[in-house]
Design an enzyme around this catalytic site. Structure first.
Site, PDB file in Angstrom:
ATOM      1  N   GLU A  90      -4.850  16.323   3.821  1.00 40.23           N
ATOM      2  CA  GLU A  90      -4.103  16.307   5.061  1.00 40.23           C
ATOM      3  C   GLU A  90      -2.813  16.060   4.521  1.00 40.23           C
ATOM      4  OE1 GLU A  90      -7.497  13.630   7.482  1.00 40.23           O
ATOM      5  OE2 GLU A  90      -5.637  12.706   6.679  1.00 40.23           O
ATOM      6  N   CYS A 103       4.321  12.409   4.880  1.00 37.82           N
ATOM      7  CA  CYS A 103       3.138  11.690   4.312  1.00 37.82           C
ATOM      8  C   CYS A 103       2.373  12.859   3.765  1.00 37.82           C
ATOM      9  CB  CYS A 103       2.360  10.782   5.385  1.00 37.82           C
ATOM     10  SG  CYS A 103       1.096   9.933   4.744  1.00 37.82           S
ATOM     11  N   CYS A 110     -11.071  10.175  -2.283  1.00 35.48           N
ATOM     12  CA  CYS A 110     -10.681   8.892  -3.030  1.00 35.48           C
ATOM     13  C   CYS A 110     -11.659   8.320  -3.370  1.00 35.48           C
ATOM     14  CB  CYS A 110      -9.818   8.316  -1.838  1.00 35.48           C
ATOM     15  SG  CYS A 110      -9.109   6.791  -2.821  1.00 35.48           S
ATOM     16  N   CYS A 114     -12.216   1.832   0.094  1.00 38.33           N
ATOM     17  CA  CYS A 114     -11.912   0.857   0.974  1.00 38.33           C
ATOM     18  C   CYS A 114     -12.704   0.639   2.204  1.00 38.33           C
ATOM     19  CB  CYS A 114     -10.469   0.874   1.347  1.00 38.33           C
ATOM     20  SG  CYS A 114      -9.562   0.594  -0.062  1.00 38.33           S
ATOM     21  N   CYS A 117     -11.433   2.586   5.355  1.00 34.82           N
ATOM     22  CA  CYS A 117     -10.690   3.878   5.540  1.00 34.82           C
ATOM     23  C   CYS A 117     -11.627   4.946   5.664  1.00 34.82           C
ATOM     24  CB  CYS A 117     -10.033   3.874   3.943  1.00 34.82           C
ATOM     25  SG  CYS A 117      -9.181   5.437   3.796  1.00 34.82           S
ATOM     26  N   CYS A 332      -5.556   7.823   7.787  1.00 29.95           N
ATOM     27  CA  CYS A 332      -5.958   8.352   6.559  1.00 29.95           C
ATOM     28  C   CYS A 332      -7.362   9.067   6.430  1.00 29.95           C
ATOM     29  CB  CYS A 332      -6.020   7.257   5.296  1.00 29.95           C
ATOM     30  SG  CYS A 332      -6.037   8.151   3.565  1.00 29.95           S
TER      31      CYS A 332
HETATM   32  N1  SAH Z   1      -4.602   4.979  -1.903  1.00 29.57           N
HETATM   33  C1  SAH Z   1      -3.161   4.409  -1.582  1.00 29.57           C
HETATM   34  C2  SAH Z   1      -2.363   5.391  -0.479  1.00 29.57           C
HETATM   35  C3  SAH Z   1      -3.183   5.867   0.626  1.00 29.57           C
HETATM   36  S1  SAH Z   1      -3.707   4.918   2.086  1.00 29.57           S
HETATM   37  C4  SAH Z   1      -3.311   3.010  -0.954  1.00 29.57           C
HETATM   38  O1  SAH Z   1      -4.175   2.410  -0.906  1.00 29.57           O
HETATM   39  O2  SAH Z   1      -2.109   2.584  -0.755  1.00 29.57           O
HETATM   40  C5  SAH Z   1      -2.043   4.674   2.829  1.00 29.57           C
HETATM   41  C6  SAH Z   1      -2.360   3.358   3.384  1.00 29.57           C
HETATM   42  O3  SAH Z   1      -3.087   3.571   4.676  1.00 29.57           O
HETATM   43  C7  SAH Z   1      -3.029   2.285   2.958  1.00 29.57           C
HETATM   44  O4  SAH Z   1      -2.368   0.987   2.949  1.00 29.57           O
HETATM   45  C8  SAH Z   1      -4.336   2.193   3.553  1.00 29.57           C
HETATM   46  O5  SAH Z   1      -4.885   0.907   3.455  1.00 29.57           O
HETATM   47  C9  SAH Z   1      -3.933   2.447   4.951  1.00 29.57           C
HETATM   48  N2  SAH Z   1      -5.036   2.905   5.788  1.00 29.57           N
HETATM   49  C10 SAH Z   1      -5.989   3.497   5.546  1.00 29.57           C
HETATM   50  N3  SAH Z   1      -7.026   3.782   6.723  1.00 29.57           N
HETATM   51  C11 SAH Z   1      -6.199   3.205   7.614  1.00 29.57           C
HETATM   52  C12 SAH Z   1      -6.372   2.943   8.941  1.00 29.57           C
HETATM   53  N4  SAH Z   1      -7.726   3.592   9.590  1.00 29.57           N
HETATM   54  N5  SAH Z   1      -5.614   2.296   9.854  1.00 29.57           N
HETATM   55  C13 SAH Z   1      -4.445   2.101   9.036  1.00 29.57           C
HETATM   56  N6  SAH Z   1      -4.011   2.002   8.023  1.00 29.57           N
HETATM   57  C14 SAH Z   1      -5.149   2.679   6.930  1.00 29.57           C
END
Ligand code: SAH
Length: 366
Positions: A90, A103, A110, A114, A117, A332
């Site tokens: 994406e 972005c 990944c 988390c 995510c 994400c």
């Molecule tokens: N792996 C890296 C970069 C990718 S995610 C990182 O963790 O920073 C970029 C940001 O989007 C991260 O802060 C992540 O926690 C956040 N993110 C992921 N899923 C999300 C969601 N559903 N809503 C809001 N933020 C989200």
């Protein structure tokens, strides 16, 4: 086959030389790719036909192709990009008044898992090459020639610091070849401590964002499994070193999850945790609802405001991310999930079938 996108001007000069062409031909290729955003051999019309033909026999021009897109009324466009091996990533185009940001992804999937995510549910398929990282920017720029991309954030799929060499090479190419200011390049990391310390040594003026999401280890480990390996004390220590070395401000990202990490208790804890750290600020992101973690909810605007007020009272700079693309599933991993339904011709990613099964049961919009 190798692609030309991802090579420096110097390397393109070498490629041209190998085909018996003079140095300036290499520079012409670099200008076509990085300044004019050429996407097809025909567009390299300043090269002799036979050189073009020989290049095309040995190289692909660029790795990314648009598979699908979805546009939000605010101008945000989210793209799914096909890679040469049928993997998909994406990238999001984000026009703002006075600047245009994209972005981009650093990995296919990944491995960090988390809990909130969507990308985390897929697991890691593979790292992207530097060319594939850079080409997301070039592809989006080619599609929006009127709006010059000024900012690039590595906040798409993947953990940039787990694809360190390619990420670093891509950042340098975006700066030196594409012309994005180093300070306008943001690397977002979950906090891979050894690589964060390594990055501090690179002496780059890029912008670092660290995904914090919780003010204590118990809660952070629940949301971010990597916290077990690199707990908050170690992470914040590394951040302190990073800020001292680079003299650059670090932004801590904090996804607000209603009833989980957005309470007054967590706000006070966060304020206490960060108040003595120099050169930091916090950026809150209201959770973008996804079907993979339907148990999480967005906070109310009042709860989010109260959270920010409490943290700010500790003297910590805190702002809320200007929200874009909520309506087009811009979080994400979400677009990829919504497009790649079961039965799609696409090769499934590791763990993808499990995620799809879960979404069939839990699939609903919060
Ligand atoms: N792996 C890296 C970069 C990718 S995610 C990182 O963790 O920073 C970029 C940001 O989007 C991260 O802060 C992540 O926690 C956040 N993110 C992921 N899923 C999300 C969601 N559903 N809503 C809001 N933020 C989200």
């Amino acid at each position: 086959m190798q692609t030309l996108v991802g090579k420096t001007t110097e390397e393109l000069v070498t490629v041209a030389a190998e085909m018996g062409a003079p140095t300036f031909r290499g520079r012409q290729i670099a200008a076509a790719l990085y300044k004019r955003h050429a996407r097809a051999w025909d567009a390299l019309s300043d090269l002799p036909r036979d050189l073009r033909a020989r290049l095309a026999e040995n190289y692909d021009l660029a790795p990314c192709r648009v598979r699908s897109q979805s546009e939000s009324p605010d101008g945000t466009v989210k793209y799914l990009l096909d890679l040469p091996d049928q993997e998909v990533v994406e990238a999001v185009f984000l026009p703002y008044p006075g600047r245009t940001s994209v972005c981009i992804s650093s990995q296919v999937g990944c491995p960090m898992a988390c809990s909130f995510c969507a990308t985390g549910t897929e697991g890691l398929a593979r790292n992207l090459t530097a060319g594939e990282i850079v080409d997301q920017v070039l592809q989006l720029q080619a599609l929006h020639p009127e709006q010059r991309i000024t900012h690039v954030v590595l906040m798409g799929m993947g953990e940039p610091l787990l694809n360190y060499a390619a990420m670093l090479r891509a950042v340098r190419l975006l700066n030196a070849e594409v012309g994005i200011a180093m300070r306008h390049l943001t690397v977002s990391t979950i906090g891979v401590v050894p690589n964060l310390l390594k990055l501090a040594e690179e002496d780059l003026q890029l912008t670092l964002a660290v995904s914090l999401h919780a003010p204590n280890d118990a809660l952070r480990s629940e949301l971010v499994p990597l916290n077990d390996k690199y707990p908050l004390a170690r992470l914040l220590d590394a951040c302190r070193t990073y800020a001292e070395k680079t003299k650059r401000r670090i932004t801590f990202e904090y996804v607000l999850l209603a009833g989980v990490n957005d309470g007054e208790k967590e706000a006070h804890e966060l304020g206490r945790l960060l108040k003595n750290l120099a050169l930091v600020s916090v950026n809150t992101i209201p959770y973008n609802t996804t079907d993979v973690a339907a148990r999480y909810r967005r906070p109310t605007p009042e709860a989010a405001r109260r959270f920010r007020e409490i943290v700010a009272d500790y003297g910590v700079t805190i702002t809320q991310r200007q929200e874009r693309g909520h309506r087009i599933a811009a979080a994400c991993g979400q677009l990829k999930r919504s497009v790649l339904k079961p039965g799609s011709s696409l090769r499934p990613l590791p763990m993808a079938s499990r995620a799809v099964a879960a979404s069939t049961v839990a699939g609903r919009e919060g």
